[in-house]
Design an enzyme around this catalytic site. Sequence first.
Site, mmCIF file in Angstrom:
data_model
loop_
_atom_site.group_PDB
_atom_site.id
_atom_site.type_symbol
_atom_site.label_atom_id
_atom_site.label_comp_id
_atom_site.label_asym_id
_atom_site.label_seq_id
_atom_site.Cartn_x
_atom_site.Cartn_y
_atom_site.Cartn_z
ATOM 1 N N LEU A 29 -34.097 -11.972 26.974
ATOM 2 C CA LEU A 29 -35.053 -12.450 27.979
ATOM 3 C C LEU A 29 -35.097 -11.474 29.162
ATOM 4 O O LEU A 29 -36.170 -11.152 29.680
ATOM 5 C CB LEU A 29 -34.667 -13.859 28.460
ATOM 6 C CG LEU A 29 -35.487 -14.404 29.624
ATOM 7 C CD1 LEU A 29 -36.969 -14.535 29.260
ATOM 8 C CD2 LEU A 29 -34.948 -15.770 30.080
ATOM 9 N N ARG A 89 -27.776 -24.817 15.859
ATOM 10 C CA ARG A 89 -26.380 -24.680 16.274
ATOM 11 C C ARG A 89 -25.654 -26.019 16.222
ATOM 12 O O ARG A 89 -24.446 -26.058 16.074
ATOM 13 C CB ARG A 89 -26.305 -24.168 17.720
ATOM 14 C CG ARG A 89 -26.514 -22.685 17.870
ATOM 15 C CD ARG A 89 -26.337 -22.315 19.349
ATOM 16 N NE ARG A 89 -27.331 -21.347 19.761
ATOM 17 C CZ ARG A 89 -27.838 -21.248 20.987
ATOM 18 N NH1 ARG A 89 -27.439 -22.073 21.925
ATOM 19 N NH2 ARG A 89 -28.740 -20.340 21.260
ATOM 20 N N HIS A 130 -27.297 -13.851 23.696
ATOM 21 C CA HIS A 130 -28.381 -13.111 23.063
ATOM 22 C C HIS A 130 -29.716 -13.498 23.721
ATOM 23 O O HIS A 130 -30.503 -12.637 24.112
ATOM 24 C CB HIS A 130 -28.366 -13.459 21.575
ATOM 25 C CG HIS A 130 -29.328 -12.697 20.730
ATOM 26 N ND1 HIS A 130 -28.960 -12.036 19.601
ATOM 27 C CD2 HIS A 130 -30.661 -12.525 20.841
ATOM 28 C CE1 HIS A 130 -30.023 -11.476 19.047
ATOM 29 N NE2 HIS A 130 -31.070 -11.767 19.782
ATOM 30 N N GLU A 131 -29.946 -14.809 23.858
ATOM 31 C CA GLU A 131 -31.178 -15.260 24.515
ATOM 32 C C GLU A 131 -31.291 -14.662 25.908
ATOM 33 O O GLU A 131 -32.354 -14.223 26.329
ATOM 34 C CB GLU A 131 -31.209 -16.792 24.636
ATOM 35 C CG GLU A 131 -31.532 -17.504 23.353
ATOM 36 C CD GLU A 131 -31.686 -19.007 23.584
ATOM 37 O OE1 GLU A 131 -32.554 -19.409 24.373
ATOM 38 O OE2 GLU A 131 -30.913 -19.774 22.981
ATOM 39 N N GLY A 132 -30.167 -14.660 26.639
ATOM 40 C CA GLY A 132 -30.179 -14.162 28.018
ATOM 41 C C GLY A 132 -30.475 -12.683 28.101
ATOM 42 O O GLY A 132 -31.324 -12.256 28.887
#
Length: 458
Positions: free
Chosen positions: A175, A132, A170-172
Amino acid sequence: MVLRMEFPSLFTFLILLMFTLSSSDSVGNVILSHRKILPTQEAVTSYAVIIDAGSTGSRVHVFHFDHSLELLPIGDDLDFNKKVTPGLSSYADVPQRAANSLIPLLEAAENVVPEDLHHKTPLKLGATAGLRLLDGDAAENILQAVRDMFKNRSSLNIQSDAVSVIDGNHEGSYLWLAVNYLLGKLGKEYTKTVGIVDLGGGSVQMAYAVSKNTGESAPKVPDGEEPYITNLVAKGKNYDLYVHSYLRYGREAARAENLKLTKGSANPCILAGFYGTYTYSGMEYAVYPPISGSNYEKCREMALKVLKVDEPCSHPNCTFGGIWDGGRGSGQNTIYATSSFFYLPKDVGMFDAKAPNAILRPVDFEIRAKRSCGLTFEDAKSAYPLLWESRVPYVCMDLSYMYALLVDGFGLDPWQEITVANKIVYQKNAAVDAAWPLGTAIEAISAMPKFEPLMYFI
Ligand SMILES: *[C@@H]1O[C@H](CO)[C@@H](O)[C@H](O)[C@H]1NC(C)=O
Ligand SMILES: *[C@@H]1O[C@H](CO)[C@@H](O)[C@H](O)[C@H]1NC(C)=O
């Protein structure tokens, strides 16, 4: 959140996924609640290969699921994984070499997936923080080289969205999915699910399920930002998920914000006896302590400024920096805190370093912050042998920040028990990484043809 239009965003990906699902006839809760296990399905097992391309290295995970999406072992593990260093972003100007660095991971993964299942096994790569930050076309050139390499070399199932940059939201959400899956919470009332707080290097993510009312009354965000609420169906249950990724509030980013406040003069969070520089995101900061050394009370004031706890709030209630807090409902009664929330307390001896997870209270971070702020750089090196030397000068800063983040930022009670986790033991079996790749694997498998969807985003 800046939406990266050049890559498939989470949102478009979800829309595409929904489209795929709607065009098959096996969508929805009804089918799931009337599941018939046909004899032929008993034998069906599925694999997914997910590559987490991070800033320091790339790691492949191979997951193996049975027909009802329970994890099955691969050899002795539930989560086969292998890592290469450095990360893709280290090959900024040589995309071909970046792609080739992943070949050992691909080969290892293909060796554990039975050959007759290769064409049904989704292969996905998600690039996080490192890519990023690259300038111009460098990131897209690397991703394209990876796509080409996958197409040339791999017999696994590669969809058009297989290689992408994933953002903090997205990661959150993935997860949250992974952690609740491992704990056996999916399919239960939202009040029984657990919330997650993930402290990465660049950003911190919070995700937890909220009531339908809260979901519907969520504030709108400005155009181009990720919405506060993501809707998903998992094991036949609808969830309204509050997800927010706070950019520049990760552990390393927050250090830079803190050092900006002292603008090259002595910083009260830095341990006595350390003189050096700190580089983050292309900027270099002078780093040294006041003559009297670090001081917890003064460092805590700095942490509160970094958090911007006094920023105006235009919502019913905010966490910090003017961000809506999601209403603080029962979906965050239990919190799992990951990444640096696990690693730093482990490295400073707050729990057994071999444990996959541990119960701590925010106040434990404060106690340890006070103690570490009283040490010199030399003392801290011997007090915390597990902590990399490059991290030692910042131990007072990081712990003070983590306490402030939990209590003043997210509003947790200092005495509330939270679980700091690297891995979670699945069905009393083996410990599995508490990380987004498992969430991505679950979704990818659910989307495969002839598979009843266990979960999908709406
Ligand atoms: C893929 O194959 C094409 C055609 O054979 C070749 O031109 C290209 O360099 C290959 N790319 C990679 C990444 O191996
Ligand atoms: C805002 O926070 C206060 C204090 O914690 C709480 O009593 C109130 O219910 C919250 N309001 C909303 C709409 O979440």
